[in-house]
Design a protein around this motif. Structure first.
Motif, PDB file in Angstrom:
ATOM      1  N   VAL A 251     -21.085   5.601  -4.392  1.00  0.00           N
ATOM      2  CA  VAL A 251     -22.207   6.228  -3.676  1.00  0.00           C
ATOM      3  C   VAL A 251     -21.666   7.094  -2.538  1.00  0.00           C
ATOM      4  N   ALA A 252     -20.716   6.535  -1.782  1.00  0.00           N
ATOM      5  CA  ALA A 252     -20.187   7.267  -0.622  1.00  0.00           C
ATOM      6  C   ALA A 252     -19.494   8.551  -1.071  1.00  0.00           C
ATOM      7  N   ARG A 253     -18.697   8.463  -2.139  1.00  0.00           N
ATOM      8  CA  ARG A 253     -17.941   9.631  -2.592  1.00  0.00           C
ATOM      9  C   ARG A 253     -18.889  10.748  -3.060  1.00  0.00           C
ATOM     10  N   HIS A 254     -19.885  10.348  -3.816  1.00  0.00           N
ATOM     11  CA  HIS A 254     -20.791  11.379  -4.330  1.00  0.00           C
ATOM     12  C   HIS A 254     -21.741  11.906  -3.246  1.00  0.00           C
ATOM     13  N   ALA A 255     -22.053  11.059  -2.286  1.00  0.00           N
ATOM     14  CA  ALA A 255     -22.884  11.533  -1.173  1.00  0.00           C
ATOM     15  C   ALA A 255     -22.102  12.578  -0.384  1.00  0.00           C
ATOM     16  N   GLU A 256     -20.807  12.314  -0.227  1.00  0.00           N
ATOM     17  CA  GLU A 256     -19.927  13.259   0.470  1.00  0.00           C
ATOM     18  C   GLU A 256     -19.899  14.599  -0.280  1.00  0.00           C
ATOM     19  N   ARG A 257     -19.814  14.517  -1.608  1.00  0.00           N
ATOM     20  CA  ARG A 257     -19.784  15.722  -2.434  1.00  0.00           C
ATOM     21  C   ARG A 257     -21.108  16.494  -2.316  1.00  0.00           C
ATOM     22  N   LEU A 258     -22.203  15.730  -2.310  1.00  0.00           N
ATOM     23  CA  LEU A 258     -23.516  16.362  -2.153  1.00  0.00           C
ATOM     24  C   LEU A 258     -23.600  17.122  -0.837  1.00  0.00           C
ATOM     25  N   ALA A 259     -23.077  16.471   0.216  1.00  0.00           N
ATOM     26  CA  ALA A 259     -23.127  17.091   1.540  1.00  0.00           C
ATOM     27  C   ALA A 259     -22.333  18.401   1.535  1.00  0.00           C
ATOM     28  N   ARG A 260     -21.147  18.380   0.919  1.00  0.00           N
ATOM     29  CA  ARG A 260     -20.311  19.596   0.876  1.00  0.00           C
ATOM     30  C   ARG A 260     -20.983  20.694   0.078  1.00  0.00           C
ATOM     31  N   LEU A 261     -21.555  20.260  -1.061  1.00  0.00           N
ATOM     32  CA  LEU A 261     -22.223  21.233  -1.925  1.00  0.00           C
ATOM     33  C   LEU A 261     -23.374  21.920  -1.203  1.00  0.00           C
ATOM     34  N   THR A 262     -24.221  21.110  -0.556  1.00  0.00           N
ATOM     35  CA  THR A 262     -25.384  21.714   0.095  1.00  0.00           C
ATOM     36  C   THR A 262     -24.936  22.627   1.234  1.00  0.00           C
ATOM     37  N   GLU A 263     -23.878  22.213   1.937  1.00  0.00           N
ATOM     38  CA  GLU A 263     -23.391  23.054   3.026  1.00  0.00           C
ATOM     39  C   GLU A 263     -22.860  24.391   2.488  1.00  0.00           C
TER      40      GLU A 263
ATOM     41  N   ILE B  21     -12.385  34.657 -10.696  1.00  0.00           N
ATOM     42  CA  ILE B  21     -12.355  33.423  -9.892  1.00  0.00           C
ATOM     43  C   ILE B  21     -13.137  33.536  -8.576  1.00  0.00           C
ATOM     44  N   PHE B  22     -13.464  34.770  -8.149  1.00  0.00           N
ATOM     45  CA  PHE B  22     -14.239  34.902  -6.907  1.00  0.00           C
ATOM     46  C   PHE B  22     -15.748  34.824  -7.171  1.00  0.00           C
ATOM     47  N   GLU B  23     -16.128  34.708  -8.442  1.00  0.00           N
ATOM     48  CA  GLU B  23     -17.561  34.579  -8.746  1.00  0.00           C
ATOM     49  C   GLU B  23     -18.010  33.161  -8.416  1.00  0.00           C
ATOM     50  N   ARG B  24     -19.238  33.032  -7.952  1.00  0.00           N
ATOM     51  CA  ARG B  24     -19.667  31.683  -7.626  1.00  0.00           C
ATOM     52  C   ARG B  24     -19.810  30.847  -8.896  1.00  0.00           C
ATOM     53  N   PHE B  25     -19.435  29.589  -8.766  1.00  0.00           N
ATOM     54  CA  PHE B  25     -19.474  28.582  -9.829  1.00  0.00           C
ATOM     55  C   PHE B  25     -18.472  28.837 -10.965  1.00  0.00           C
ATOM     56  N   TYR B  26     -17.589  29.825 -10.777  1.00  0.00           N
ATOM     57  CA  TYR B  26     -16.592  30.048 -11.829  1.00  0.00           C
ATOM     58  C   TYR B  26     -15.412  29.112 -11.597  1.00  0.00           C
ATOM     59  N   ARG B  27     -15.050  28.360 -12.608  1.00  0.00           N
ATOM     60  CA  ARG B  27     -13.889  27.468 -12.509  1.00  0.00           C
ATOM     61  C   ARG B  27     -13.044  27.620 -13.746  1.00  0.00           C
ATOM     62  N   ILE B  28     -11.746  27.511 -13.544  1.00  0.00           N
ATOM     63  CA  ILE B  28     -10.861  27.652 -14.700  1.00  0.00           C
ATOM     64  C   ILE B  28     -10.946  26.399 -15.563  1.00  0.00           C
ATOM     65  N   ASP B  29     -10.914  25.251 -14.900  1.00  0.00           N
ATOM     66  CA  ASP B  29     -10.997  23.991 -15.624  1.00  0.00           C
ATOM     67  C   ASP B  29     -12.081  23.171 -14.934  1.00  0.00           C
ATOM     68  N   PRO B  30     -13.328  23.324 -15.371  1.00  0.00           N
ATOM     69  CA  PRO B  30     -14.442  22.732 -14.624  1.00  0.00           C
ATOM     70  C   PRO B  30     -14.252  21.242 -14.368  1.00  0.00           C
TER      71      PRO B  30
ATOM     72  N   ARG C 143     -11.487  19.394 -14.169  1.00  0.00           N
ATOM     73  CA  ARG C 143     -10.474  19.071 -13.162  1.00  0.00           C
ATOM     74  C   ARG C 143     -10.880  19.535 -11.775  1.00  0.00           C
ATOM     75  N   ALA C 144     -11.528  20.703 -11.696  1.00  0.00           N
ATOM     76  CA  ALA C 144     -11.924  21.226 -10.389  1.00  0.00           C
ATOM     77  C   ALA C 144     -12.922  20.271  -9.724  1.00  0.00           C
ATOM     78  N   ARG C 145     -13.875  19.754 -10.515  1.00  0.00           N
ATOM     79  CA  ARG C 145     -14.863  18.821  -9.961  1.00  0.00           C
ATOM     80  C   ARG C 145     -14.201  17.537  -9.495  1.00  0.00           C
TER      81      ARG C 145
END
Ligand code: ADP
Length: 386
Positions: free
Chosen positions: A200-212, A323-332, A334-336
């Motif tokens: 829960v803590a790890r994904h909440a942290e990810r949510l916070a980063r994403l929204t920011e 790679i500068f496009e938003r949401f573009y990842r080479i290896d989705p 692994r990047a996540r």
């Protein structure tokens, strides 16, 4: 006949008066005729109230506009409408000849029969909102509003919302599953409970980063980010970025350092520059398995070039332009796994030009070099801009 009529006599007397003779004595009928002629002149268009030429009216419209005759060809058009015709002149041609659109041609035909219509039309790569209005004298006013930019912006927004929701769904689903497992009994087993709370803590942290990150990006894209440009010590900001990621680098056994010469003063927004360097150094640390990360600074004419160099896997040439496009990842996947949001470089791509700088990347098998180029700070370089 004219010679003997009261009218002929009145005309002769008027001529004599105008030639300097005595005031003409006009008969009652002739005076009345004169009054009627004057009244008619006042009411007739083109004399006292000159009719606005149609051409002038169409030219004043912000859209491509034309009047289509009863016979179905363009009688008058403005310059914007003329550009739709291959020859650059629309007059005399039918809407079908000009646009090659059977749909528009049919709509014009219906409008000539008296039915007003609105439709959206794709002509080549552009989108138009078409308005057809039958006029009283049997002609049709045809207006084409270019809505290409508005439609593109809508599509970008739709994309953004779809991508963002997709990104948010993963951590939300993980948090929900962990919470449900806890509620279903895991909460009573201290070891299991700890594991699920950590999820829960790890994904909440990810949510916070994403929204920011999403908020930052949306502020940048809608130009609501205010850049406060001032002389900034690039070396200091580079050191701060490196310091922030030293622990993460050490945990992976990577070396990390900032090698920016003293006195590297650039014209930048300190907050934005820090975010740019943190994003680049963070990526470098994230994607590098062995070796290390260095931030370098080199003077190049009236600019400083700051580079974040890593010994990571490098980026394949065919990915580089995207790679500068938003949401573009080479290896989705692994990047996540690395906690990437997929918008870090998109934010960089917006922040750097906002400071009159340039950004780029070179990459090969030995690693990657992300660089930014910023103007050297001048004397009066304090600026605030939206
Ligand atoms: P993310 O949050 O996924 O890292 P970014 O926008 O920061 O998103 O980067 C986009 C993609 O570019 C990353 O997913 C990664 O595939 C690639 N990338 C960025 N920096 C590096 C780097 N230094 N080395 C290798 N690949 C990189």
């Amino acid at each position: 006949m004219l010679g003997r009529s009261p009218l002929a006599a009145a005309i002769r007397a008027l001529r004599a008066e105008l030639a300097g003779g005595p005031r003409a004595d006009l008969g009652r009928d002739v005076r009345e005729l004169g009054d009627l002629l004057a009244a008619r002149a006042q009411r007739r268009p083109g004399t006292i109230f000159p009719e606005l030429p149609e051409q002038e009216l169409l030219a004043a419209l912000p859209d491509a506009a034309a009047l289509v005759s009863r016979e179905g060809w363009v009688r008058v058009s403005n310059a914007a409408f003329d550009t739709l015709a291959a020859s650059g002149r629309a007059a005399g041609l039918t809407p079908l000849e000009i646009t090659r659109s059977a749909e528009l041609s049919e709509a014009v035909r219906r409008a000539l029969e008296g039915t007003a219509r609105r439709l959206e039309l794709q002509l080549g790569r552009r989108s138009y909102l078409v308005h057809l209005a039958p006029l009283l004298r049997g002609e049709v006013l045809l207006l084409l509003r270019d809505v290409t930019d508005a439609r593109r912006a809508q599509a970008t927004r739709r994309d953004f919302v779809a991508n963002a929701s997709h990104e948010l769904r993963t951590p939300v689903a993980a948090i929900r599953a962990a919470a449900e497992t806890l509620l279903a009994g895991a909460v009573d087993d201290p070891t299991a409970a700890r594991r699920f709370v950590e999820i829960v803590a790890r994904h909440a942290e990810r949510l916070a980063r994403l929204t920011e990150d999403l908020l930052d990006l949306s502020r940048l894209e809608s130009r609501q980010w205010r850049f406060e440009l001032a002389p900034v010590d690039a070396g200091q900001i580079a050191s701060q970025a490196v310091e922030l990621l030293t622990l993460a680098a050490r945990e992976k056994g990577l070396s990390i350092s900032a090698e920016v010469p003293a006195g590297a003063s650039v014209r930048a927004d300190p907050r934005a520059l820090e975010q740019v360097l943190v994003n680049l150094v963070e990526n470098a640390v994230k994607y590098t398995a062995v070796g290390g990360v260095t931030v370098r600074g080199e003077r190049d004419g009236d600019a400083w070039v700051l580079s974040v160099v890593d010994t990571g896997p490098g980026i394949d040439r065919h990915h580089l332009p995207r790679i500068f496009e938003r949401f573009y990842r080479i290896d989705p996947g692994r990047a996540r796994e690395h906690g990437g949001t997929g918008v870090g470089l998109a934010i960089v791509k917006h922040l750097v030009p906002g400071m009159d700088g340039e950004v780029g990347v070179e990459s090969g098998t030995g690693g990657s070099r992300f660089w930014i180029r910023l103007p050297v700070a001048g004397e009066q370089s304090f600026t605030v801009r939206p």
